[in-house]
Scaffold this active site. Structure first.
Site, PDB file in Angstrom:
ATOM      1  N   HIS A 124       0.870  -1.180   0.000  1.00 13.12           N
ATOM      2  CA  HIS A 124       0.000   0.000   0.000  1.00 13.12           C
ATOM      3  C   HIS A 124       0.907   1.231   0.000  1.00 13.12           C
ATOM      4  O   HIS A 124       1.544   1.534   1.006  1.00 13.12           O
ATOM      5  CB  HIS A 124      -0.911  -0.023   1.238  1.00 13.12           C
ATOM      6  CG  HIS A 124      -1.837  -1.199   1.237  1.00 13.12           C
ATOM      7  ND1 HIS A 124      -2.171  -1.914   2.371  1.00 13.12           N
ATOM      8  CD2 HIS A 124      -2.490  -1.799   0.209  1.00 13.12           C
ATOM      9  CE1 HIS A 124      -3.010  -2.891   2.041  1.00 13.12           C
ATOM     10  NE2 HIS A 124      -3.218  -2.849   0.745  1.00 13.12           N
ATOM     11  N   GLU A 176       1.456   4.004   2.689  1.00  8.84           N
ATOM     12  CA  GLU A 176       1.975   3.610   4.002  1.00  8.84           C
ATOM     13  C   GLU A 176       3.500   3.743   4.009  1.00  8.84           C
ATOM     14  O   GLU A 176       4.244   2.762   4.081  1.00  8.84           O
ATOM     15  CB  GLU A 176       1.485   2.192   4.338  1.00  8.84           C
ATOM     16  CG  GLU A 176      -0.040   2.173   4.485  1.00  8.84           C
ATOM     17  CD  GLU A 176      -0.667   0.782   4.402  1.00  8.84           C
ATOM     18  OE1 GLU A 176      -1.902   0.709   4.302  1.00  8.84           O
ATOM     19  OE2 GLU A 176       0.071  -0.222   4.437  1.00  8.84           O
ATOM     20  N   HIS A 222       3.303  -2.712   7.012  1.00 10.63           N
ATOM     21  CA  HIS A 222       2.185  -1.812   6.675  1.00 10.63           C
ATOM     22  C   HIS A 222       2.018  -0.683   7.687  1.00 10.63           C
ATOM     23  O   HIS A 222       2.681  -0.648   8.717  1.00 10.63           O
ATOM     24  CB  HIS A 222       0.873  -2.616   6.659  1.00 10.63           C
ATOM     25  CG  HIS A 222       0.726  -3.511   5.472  1.00 10.63           C
ATOM     26  ND1 HIS A 222      -0.124  -3.237   4.426  1.00 10.63           N
ATOM     27  CD2 HIS A 222       1.329  -4.678   5.166  1.00 10.63           C
ATOM     28  CE1 HIS A 222      -0.035  -4.199   3.515  1.00 10.63           C
ATOM     29  NE2 HIS A 222       0.841  -5.094   3.942  1.00 10.63           N
ATOM     30  N   GLU A 227       1.732  -3.776  11.512  1.00  8.27           N
ATOM     31  CA  GLU A 227       1.030  -2.504  11.314  1.00  8.27           C
ATOM     32  C   GLU A 227       1.622  -1.448  12.246  1.00  8.27           C
ATOM     33  O   GLU A 227       1.778  -1.682  13.441  1.00  8.27           O
ATOM     34  CB  GLU A 227      -0.472  -2.661  11.627  1.00  8.27           C
ATOM     35  CG  GLU A 227      -1.210  -3.648  10.721  1.00  8.27           C
ATOM     36  CD  GLU A 227      -1.523  -3.102   9.339  1.00  8.27           C
ATOM     37  OE1 GLU A 227      -1.285  -1.901   9.101  1.00  8.27           O
ATOM     38  OE2 GLU A 227      -2.007  -3.891   8.496  1.00  8.27           O
TER      39      GLU A 227
HETATM   40 ZN    ZN Z   1      -1.536  -1.671   4.355  1.00 12.19          ZN
END
Ligand code: ZN
Length: 378
Positions: free
Chosen positions: A167, A170, A260, A336
């Site tokens: 992504h 990010e 992420h 994350e």
């Molecule tokens: Zn992500």
């Protein structure tokens, strides 16, 4: 006054710029998909003026729950990014109030990580005696998909994979990889030395360079969310995943980390693999050991807050770390980091940022070494 975004990862739409106390903006969508949340633009000619910027479509962003308690980042020199305390989410709009001290400054959703910085990182790594850079092929728009290989493959070395920035918005994910690589390639670091002795590391610092340059939040240039393409990657729409997955099939994989950022939760956490069908007891034990070790070495990481079970439902095996857990049966985790701040260790000036992501990346070498040593003992 002027607002511009025609540069690396620039993204914003200007509705009205006549009145500094009512600058009306819209978050711009990814180039080929409807996700919007990322922004990055330059404001000129506003020194000393109390500026009020209203992002009118914040409520329809990909993660509207990302706005409460969020604070916009800004920088005069593009090196030092600070948070703007007077950011608020009100009646479906994100409102940023700020009086610039200088005539030129940049505002962004999070501290950017440019393609030039990516190329500098890859170039620096190429100078290391412990690493080599390999080209895995091209992205949708013809950019290089870079793979960094640390350590020479040999039967006594375990293959590990770390990928980041599927992504593209990010950016903390690539800051993390930069920190991890700097420690991993440090000849004086004992942990790094042992990791290099026991493993070959395959590291993709940026899975989605097209989306990164375009200022997309979630998708590549073809509008594909790469972290939903792992079950059936496609040469036309997700060549980035197809190429990494084929290389992984060739090398094998005994530990996988996918890096992420999360828009909503103000914590550092893992998304784990226990919901993956057929995931074994031994892998679960190794996963628990890995998590415990990371918590012991990094107080920024915690295990109390994270995703609820069932979040990914039918999509589960389309996600990178879940697909890898299913295919290789190894420890396979999604990390994350917050866009907001770490609520357990808040920093009012910078929030969560690039430097903190880098330190977290460096700390990840400890659980990696522990994992390798447990594997050798077992
Ligand atoms: Zn992500």
């Amino acid at each position: 006054m002027k607002i511009s975004c025609a540069f690396d990862s620039g993204a914003i739409e200007v509705l009205s710029l006549e009145d500094p106390s009512n600058i009306r903006l819209r978050l711009r969508s990814d180039n080929a998909a409807d996700f919007h949340q990322w922004f990055h633009f330059r404001l000129t000619g506003a020194a000393g003026k109390p500026v009020r910027m209203v992002f009118e479509n914040a409520a329809s962003a990909a993660y509207p729950e990302g706005w409460p308690d969020y604070r916009c980042v800004a920088s005069y020199d593009r090196q030092n990014w600070f948070r703007i305390a007077t950011t608020r989410y009100e009646d479906g709009a994100l409102i940023v109030e700020h009086t610039p001290e200088r005539d030129t400054l940049y505002y962004a959703y999070f501290e950017p990580y440019s393609h030039e910085r990516h190329l500098d990182l890859v170039g620096r790594v190429e100078q290391s005696p412990y690493a080599q850079v390999r080209n895995l092929g091209s992205t949708v728009e013809g950019r290089d998909l870079d793979l960094i290989e640390v350590g020479r493959p040999s039967p006594r070395r375990v293959p590990l994979w770390i990928i980041a920035r599927q992504h593209p918005g990010e950016t903390m994910a690539e800051w993390f990889v930069e920190g991890l690589l700097e420690r991993l390639l440090d000849g004086a670091d004992a942990v790094a030395r042992k990791v290099r002795e026991h493993a070959v590391l395959y590291i993709v610092p940026n899975m989605n360079p097209d989306g990164a340059v375009r200022g997309n939040l979630r998708t590549n240039a073809a509008g594909c969310n790469l972290n939903r393409a792992w079950r059936e990657p496609d040469a036309a729409t997700s060549p980035e995943v197809l190429r990494v997955r084929s290389e992984m099939e060739r090398t094998g994989c005994e530990l996988f980390l996918d890096i992420h950022g999360d828009e909503s939760l103000p914590y550092v956490f893992f998304s784990t693999a226990e919901e993956v069908p057929g995931y074994g007891a031994e892998a679960l034990e190794a996963q628990a050991r890995f998590i415990e070790c990371f918590a012991a070495v990094s107080p920024d990481f915690q295990t109390h807050e994270g995703y609820k079970p069932g979040r990914f439902a039918d999509e589960l095996l389309t996600l990178a770390s879940k697909w890898v857990a299913h295919r290789f049966g190894c420890v396979s985790l999604t990390l994350e980091m917050p866009f907001k701040d770490n609520a357990n260790l808040p920093d009012g000036h910078v929030g969560w940022n690039g430097a903190r992501s880098k330190r977290l990346g460096a700390a990840m070498l400890n659980p990696i070494l522990r994992h390798l040593e447990a594997g050798r003992a077992g």
